[in-house]
Design a protein around this motif. Structure first.
Motif, PDB file in Angstrom:
ATOM      1  N   ALA A  87       0.848  -1.195   0.000  1.00  0.00           N
ATOM      2  CA  ALA A  87       0.000   0.000   0.000  1.00  0.00           C
ATOM      3  C   ALA A  87       0.879   1.239   0.000  1.00  0.00           C
ATOM      4  O   ALA A  87       2.100   1.147  -0.095  1.00  0.00           O
ATOM      5  N   HIS A 109      -2.637  -1.920  -3.388  1.00  0.00           N
ATOM      6  CA  HIS A 109      -3.730  -0.991  -3.103  1.00  0.00           C
ATOM      7  C   HIS A 109      -3.278   0.383  -3.576  1.00  0.00           C
ATOM      8  O   HIS A 109      -2.459   1.036  -2.926  1.00  0.00           O
ATOM      9  N   ALA A 264     -12.441  -1.684   0.659  1.00  0.00           N
ATOM     10  CA  ALA A 264     -11.263  -1.976  -0.160  1.00  0.00           C
ATOM     11  C   ALA A 264     -10.429  -3.080   0.480  1.00  0.00           C
ATOM     12  O   ALA A 264      -9.920  -3.975  -0.216  1.00  0.00           O
ATOM     13  N   ILE A 268      -9.569  -6.669  -1.322  1.00  0.00           N
ATOM     14  CA  ILE A 268      -8.191  -7.110  -1.561  1.00  0.00           C
ATOM     15  C   ILE A 268      -7.958  -8.474  -0.920  1.00  0.00           C
ATOM     16  O   ILE A 268      -7.317  -9.355  -1.516  1.00  0.00           O
TER      17      ILE A 268
END
Length: 306
Positions: A87, A109, A264, A268
């Motif tokens: 991320a 992400h 989210a 994921i």
């Protein structure tokens, strides 16, 4: 019998039998002075929510922020994880070449500005979100804008600024450098930046914030200056749907671009775990649109009020 005895499989035995670690790995940068982030906590909650459903685990490796590539490599070869998640993507992110070279599933992400998007990701349309937010403020007659953004090396901040600049350019306007701030997204930083903007010879009447946390500080500065939100100054913030900081609970409910971080995280985890279990197919890339929620923090530019 499994339910009655609360039996849980032995992870080490499972690993020997299946060759799988039943774990997702991520590197957490940490160092003295390195800010922790409430947004990431909310994302991890979503990731964990889905992992629990499949009896998967996290392996979190703390690392110096300057050694994330090395930490990812060590985690990948440790045998302790089946897949990697990354991320806080940066422009020209140095982690991507490593991830592509590994024979291990991974998922990003966000995206990396300046690199061909030929890797698996889930992202929101940050540029489109802030383009739409800026257009709304332009339609309300605002011409003097400021942007309270995240750190300038992060992809989401780059794209959000592009959205603002693109919308302003369509009206022949610019976003001056002294009307942009890049910082860790805390309410304290939001207040300091807003206080500086309000001291400009021509202070802004339209504010765009990259999070409701930044907005919290910005609004404190606006109030302390004796100004009214939604009248003297209009503000739009990005809302990650943080449970402890709801836009509708601000003293003046906030207009926001909304996309839930927890959702989210869930998605994921679904994709990573499904890939490990070979349950696909899953889309390689997903770009989620944000929702523009109009509320009381935006109104006509002061010069247009009767």
């Amino acid at each position: 019998a499994v339910q009655e005895t609360h039996y849980r499989p032995n992870t080490a035995s499972q690993r020997l039998a299946t060759g799988k670690a039943v774990s997702i790995g991520l590197v957490m940068p940490t160092a003295p002075g390195h800010y922790s982030d409430v947004h990431f906590g909310e994302f991890l909650t979503g990731l964990g929510e889905e992992a629990v459903r499949h009896d998967f685990h996290f392996v979190i490796m703390p690392a110096d922020p300057d050694d994330e590539v090395g930490a990812l490599r060590r985690l990948a070869i440790s045998g302790n994880v089946d897949a990697l998640f990354v991320a806080y993507m940066r422009g020209h992110d140095p982690r991507l070449p490593l991830l592509k070279s590994l024979s291990m599933p991974f998922l990003v992400h966000g995206r990396s500005f300046g690199i061909e998007p030929d890797y698996p990701y889930l992202d929101i349309d940050n540029e489109g979100a802030f383009y739409d937010a800026t257009r709304l403020l332009l339609q309300l007659g605002h011409t003097r804008f400021c942007l309270l953004n995240g750190p300038e090396h992060l992809d989401f901040a780059i794209r959000r600024k592009k959205g603002v600049v693109s919308a302003l350019a369509e009206r022949g306007l610019e976003l001056p450098d002294n009307c942009t701030s890049h910082m860790s997204m805390t309410d304290e930083h939001g207040q300091f930046a807003m206080e500086r903007f309000l001291q400009l010879p021509e202070p802004p009447t339209a504010i765009l914030c990259s999070s409701t946390v930044l907005a919290l500080g910005a609004i404190r500065a606006v109030t302390q200056a004796g100004l009214k939100l939604g009248e003297d100054i209009s503000l739009i913030a990005h809302d990650d749907v943080l449970p402890h900081l709801k836009p509708e609970n601000f003293s003046v409910p906030l207009t926001t671009t909304r996309s839930p971080l927890r959702a989210a995280g869930v998605r994921i985890a679904q994709r990573l775990i499904g890939t490990i279990k070979q349950e696909g197919p899953f889309p390689e890339q997903e770009l989620w649109k944000t929702e523009l929620i109009v509320s009381a923090s935006t109104g006509p530019a002061p010069s247009l009020r009767s």
